[in-house]
Design a protein around this motif. Structure first.
Motif, PDB file in Angstrom:
ATOM      1  N   ASN A 197       0.838  -1.202   0.000  1.00  0.00           N
ATOM      2  CA  ASN A 197       0.000   0.000   0.000  1.00  0.00           C
ATOM      3  C   ASN A 197       0.874   1.252   0.000  1.00  0.00           C
ATOM      4  OD1 ASN A 197      -2.137   1.787   0.191  1.00  0.00           O
ATOM      5  ND2 ASN A 197      -2.717   1.204   2.270  1.00  0.00           N
ATOM      6  N   PRO A 198       1.779   1.387  -0.977  1.00  0.00           N
ATOM      7  CA  PRO A 198       2.724   2.499  -0.960  1.00  0.00           C
ATOM      8  C   PRO A 198       2.069   3.873  -1.097  1.00  0.00           C
ATOM      9  CG  PRO A 198       2.871   1.332  -3.046  1.00  0.00           C
ATOM     10  CD  PRO A 198       1.971   0.526  -2.139  1.00  0.00           C
ATOM     11  N   ARG A 199       0.867   3.929  -1.630  1.00  0.00           N
ATOM     12  CA  ARG A 199       0.185   5.224  -1.784  1.00  0.00           C
ATOM     13  C   ARG A 199      -0.641   5.596  -0.558  1.00  0.00           C
ATOM     14  NH1 ARG A 199      -1.542   5.305  -8.127  1.00  0.00           N
ATOM     15  NH2 ARG A 199       0.586   5.038  -8.891  1.00  0.00           N
ATOM     16  N   GLY A 200      -0.736   4.689   0.390  1.00  0.00           N
ATOM     17  CA  GLY A 200      -1.426   4.980   1.643  1.00  0.00           C
ATOM     18  C   GLY A 200      -2.929   5.140   1.529  1.00  0.00           C
ATOM     19  N   HIS A 201      -3.570   4.317   0.720  1.00  0.00           N
ATOM     20  CA  HIS A 201      -5.023   4.374   0.583  1.00  0.00           C
ATOM     21  C   HIS A 201      -5.690   3.608   1.726  1.00  0.00           C
ATOM     22  CE1 HIS A 201      -4.783   5.099  -4.038  1.00  0.00           C
ATOM     23  NE2 HIS A 201      -4.182   6.040  -3.347  1.00  0.00           N
ATOM     24  N   PHE A 202      -6.784   4.172   2.221  1.00  0.00           N
ATOM     25  CA  PHE A 202      -7.547   3.558   3.305  1.00  0.00           C
ATOM     26  C   PHE A 202      -9.028   3.656   2.997  1.00  0.00           C
ATOM     27  CE2 PHE A 202      -3.555   4.663   5.245  1.00  0.00           C
ATOM     28  CZ  PHE A 202      -3.301   3.605   6.089  1.00  0.00           C
ATOM     29  N   PRO A 203      -9.789   2.605   3.177  1.00  0.00           N
ATOM     30  CA  PRO A 203      -9.313   1.243   3.374  1.00  0.00           C
ATOM     31  C   PRO A 203      -8.782   0.679   2.059  1.00  0.00           C
ATOM     32  CG  PRO A 203     -11.694   1.215   3.149  1.00  0.00           C
ATOM     33  CD  PRO A 203     -11.262   2.661   3.108  1.00  0.00           C
ATOM     34  N   LEU A 204      -7.860  -0.221   2.184  1.00  0.00           N
ATOM     35  CA  LEU A 204      -7.338  -0.952   1.036  1.00  0.00           C
ATOM     36  C   LEU A 204      -7.363  -2.423   1.408  1.00  0.00           C
ATOM     37  CD1 LEU A 204      -6.030  -0.390  -1.808  1.00  0.00           C
ATOM     38  CD2 LEU A 204      -3.876  -0.965  -0.693  1.00  0.00           C
ATOM     39  N   VAL A 205      -7.950  -3.222   0.533  1.00  0.00           N
ATOM     40  CA  VAL A 205      -8.072  -4.655   0.772  1.00  0.00           C
ATOM     41  C   VAL A 205      -7.267  -5.362  -0.316  1.00  0.00           C
ATOM     42  CG1 VAL A 205      -9.670  -6.601   0.986  1.00  0.00           C
ATOM     43  CG2 VAL A 205     -10.355  -4.321   1.799  1.00  0.00           C
ATOM     44  N   TYR A 231     -13.712  -0.122  -0.646  1.00  0.00           N
ATOM     45  CA  TYR A 231     -15.044  -0.277  -0.081  1.00  0.00           C
ATOM     46  C   TYR A 231     -16.017   0.614  -0.832  1.00  0.00           C
ATOM     47  CZ  TYR A 231     -18.995   0.277   3.068  1.00  0.00           C
ATOM     48  OH  TYR A 231     -20.261   0.323   3.585  1.00  0.00           O
ATOM     49  N   SER A 232     -17.150   0.056  -1.140  1.00  0.00           N
ATOM     50  CA  SER A 232     -18.252   0.819  -1.712  1.00  0.00           C
ATOM     51  C   SER A 232     -19.480   0.555  -0.857  1.00  0.00           C
ATOM     52  CB  SER A 232     -18.518   0.386  -3.151  1.00  0.00           C
ATOM     53  OG  SER A 232     -19.716   0.970  -3.606  1.00  0.00           O
ATOM     54  N   PRO A 233     -20.104   1.597  -0.358  1.00  0.00           N
ATOM     55  CA  PRO A 233     -21.290   1.378   0.479  1.00  0.00           C
ATOM     56  C   PRO A 233     -22.445   0.736  -0.285  1.00  0.00           C
ATOM     57  CG  PRO A 233     -20.938   3.734   0.094  1.00  0.00           C
ATOM     58  CD  PRO A 233     -19.767   3.013  -0.492  1.00  0.00           C
TER      59      PRO A 233
END
Length: 145
Positions: A104-112, A127-129
């Protein structure tokens, strides 16, 4: 007697559910190899990232996901809490930072991140609601084909 049985059942069930998420990534990889299962690595901010909190509540905490995941995935949460009361021990935080540098080098949250037992990335999602728990499981499984 019934009360004692109920308490014992609750303690056992709670322990089994808590074991769904592995305590460290090395243990997750070892278990994935032992049980021949893919790894679901989740990067989250449990006390500051609103989509992370929603993903946990709507999907990961659902009975449907817990039941399915227990026999199909090995789960690990690389959490990055910010509040002082939720800070991780230094060794665990360092481990999570190493995982983030790699996956996750770009630091996206959440990332699965869905990976095989050799730690090769099979797919990445967020995640998509709009997704139900069953749709989310289907999305994760699509990466395994």
């Amino acid at each position: 007697m019934k009360k004692l049985l109920f308490i014992t059942f609750c303690m056992l069930f709670g322990t089994l559910q808590a074991q769904l998420w592995q305590e460290n990534f090395d243990a997750a990889v070892a278990l994935a190899n032992e049980e021949d299962k893919p790894i679901i690595l989740v990067f989250s901010g449990s006390d500051w990232c609103a989509p992370c909190i929603r993903l946990k509540r709507k999907v990961f905490d659902s009975d449907d996901f817990k039941n399915y995941a227990s026999s199909h995935y090995v789960l690990y949460n690389a959490d990055f809490p910010r509040k002082k009361k939720n800070q991780l021990p230094a060794d665990k935080l360092d481990s999570h930072k190493s995982l983030a540098e790699k996956y996750n080098p770009r630091g996206h949250f959440p990332l699965v991140v869905i990976m095989d037992k050799q730690e090769s990335v099979l797919g990445i999602t967020s995640y998509s609601p709009r997704n139900t728990t069953k749709e989310y499981i289907s999305l994760l499984n699509d990466f395994l084909k």
